[in-house]
Scaffold this motif. Structure first.
Motif, PDB file in Angstrom:
ATOM      1  N   ARG A 107      21.240  36.158  39.102  1.00 21.06           N
ATOM      2  CA  ARG A 107      19.788  36.622  39.065  1.00 21.06           C
ATOM      3  C   ARG A 107      19.371  37.200  37.796  1.00 21.06           C
ATOM      4  O   ARG A 107      18.046  37.081  37.469  1.00 21.06           O
ATOM      5  CB  ARG A 107      19.907  37.633  40.267  1.00 21.06           C
ATOM      6  N   ALA A 108      20.052  37.842  37.406  1.00 18.19           N
ATOM      7  CA  ALA A 108      19.698  38.671  36.004  1.00 18.19           C
ATOM      8  C   ALA A 108      19.631  37.638  35.042  1.00 18.19           C
ATOM      9  O   ALA A 108      18.545  37.711  34.124  1.00 18.19           O
ATOM     10  CB  ALA A 108      20.810  39.395  35.617  1.00 18.19           C
ATOM     11  N   ASP A 111      16.026  36.136  36.050  1.00 20.42           N
ATOM     12  CA  ASP A 111      14.978  37.116  35.647  1.00 20.42           C
ATOM     13  C   ASP A 111      14.718  37.107  34.002  1.00 20.42           C
ATOM     14  O   ASP A 111      13.556  37.000  33.788  1.00 20.42           O
ATOM     15  CB  ASP A 111      15.346  38.316  35.871  1.00 20.42           C
ATOM     16  N   GLU A 112      15.823  37.010  33.435  1.00 25.73           N
ATOM     17  CA  GLU A 112      15.491  36.888  31.915  1.00 25.73           C
ATOM     18  C   GLU A 112      15.010  35.672  31.503  1.00 25.73           C
ATOM     19  O   GLU A 112      14.072  35.663  30.411  1.00 25.73           O
ATOM     20  CB  GLU A 112      17.017  37.093  31.232  1.00 25.73           C
ATOM     21  N   ARG A 114      12.916  33.873  32.997  1.00 27.29           N
ATOM     22  CA  ARG A 114      11.521  33.923  33.822  1.00 27.29           C
ATOM     23  C   ARG A 114      10.714  34.564  32.595  1.00 27.29           C
ATOM     24  O   ARG A 114       9.724  34.288  32.127  1.00 27.29           O
ATOM     25  CB  ARG A 114      11.383  34.528  34.987  1.00 27.29           C
ATOM     26  N   ARG A 115      11.219  35.902  32.031  1.00 26.47           N
ATOM     27  CA  ARG A 115      10.416  36.891  31.024  1.00 26.47           C
ATOM     28  C   ARG A 115      10.377  36.132  29.791  1.00 26.47           C
ATOM     29  O   ARG A 115       9.171  36.141  29.212  1.00 26.47           O
ATOM     30  CB  ARG A 115      11.142  38.097  30.984  1.00 26.47           C
TER      31      ARG A 115
END
Length: 294
Positions: A107-108, A111-112, A114-115
């Protein structure tokens, strides 16, 4: 005189009769067995009743032994199940902990990614960003709102340059060092950003309240046309922030405007884009008649 130990059985008539009787009984038993064998071969159903009686007589003992055998097997099965269940439970707990860690890591990473993809999209849409860097610190719980970006004069950053994230405007560069710069956040009380409503272009000013929110003040006073959920973007007036950058969403109304929540929270932002100072194109002055004359 003592009798001789090698004396034959024939010495006693009683012993002779006993031996003869033993032979006769053995012979009769063999004959009876042979007869029964022949009869059972020729007609097996003759002794079915006898076999049934024998089975009925042995049934209680068989049931008792079967119950004891099943009980012993059940006890061993229960003990084996407890031992194996403990081993399986420990293994499943280890696998669950490992899977939880891997899921959090995945998940991390998602998210990374995606950013970073959003930042790459910003860089591709705007061909001239000065730097794409990380926010290393911010002051979300103070009356003054500042942040620190990991880019300075060595990367070409200058005072006044807008700072934004994939979600919207964060602030502008206030001070510049060699490799870091200090950013004045839009939520600071000294920050004033010209904005407009995205739907119809109603002009306003967004001023920081020092508590993490913005105060929107309309330029044209009168009946307040704002509604909860309105999105405000930069208008480009003043030549500092490029127009169309998302800024805030209205949460509550006031007499002369509204209170808005910033779309891009600096405390939850890792990477930012530092842009060139935007200046509106100068209007073209009409040609004078003297200049137009030959």
């Amino acid at each position: 005189m003592a009798p001789s130990p090698k004396r034959r059985p024939g010495y006693s008539r009683r012993a002779q009769y006993s031996s003869f009787a033993g032979y006769i009984v053995g012979l009769l038993g063999a004959l009876a067995g042979a007869v029964l064998l022949v009869v059972s071969i020729i007609n097996p159903a003759v002794f079915a009743g006898v076999r049934g009686l024998a089975s009925d007589a042995a049934a209680p003992a068989g049931k008792a032994s079967s119950g004891l055998r099943q009980g012993g097997q059940g006890i061993f099965a229960v003990l084996k199940g407890y031992a194996l269940a403990g081993i399986r439970d420990a293994r499943l707990e280890r696998e669950l902990r490992s899977a939880t860690v891997r899921l959090a890591e995945a998940r991390a990473v998602a998210d990374e990614n995606r950013r970073l993809k959003a930042l790459l999209g910003l860089a591709s849409e705007d061909p001239g960003p000065v730097a794409v860097t990380r926010l290393t610190a911010s002051t979300p719980a103070s009356t003054r709102r500042f942040a620190t970006a990991a880019a300075g004069s060595a990367q070409g950053v200058g005072v006044g340059m807008p700072v934004r994230s994939p979600l919207g405007l964060i602030g502008r560069v206030l001070e510049v060092g060699g490799t870091t710069s200090r950013v004045l956040l839009v939520t600071d009380s000294e920050s004033l950003v010209p904005v407009r409503r995205a739907s119809d272009g109603i002009a306003a000013f967004a001023q920081g309240r020092g508590d993490g929110a913005l105060q929107l003040r309309l330029i044209n006073l009168g009946v307040n046309p704002l509604r909860g959920g309105d999105i405000f973007v930069t208008s480009g007036s003043g030549g500092l922030y490029r127009p169309g950058t998302p800024l805030a969403v209205v949460t509550s109304l006031t007499r002369d405007g509204a209170v808005a929540r910033v779309l891009s929270d600096p405390a939850a932002t890792d990477y930012v884009v530092i842009d060139q100072i935007w200046s509106a194109p100068a209007p073209v002055a009409p040609a004078s008649p003297a200049a137009a004359a030959p």
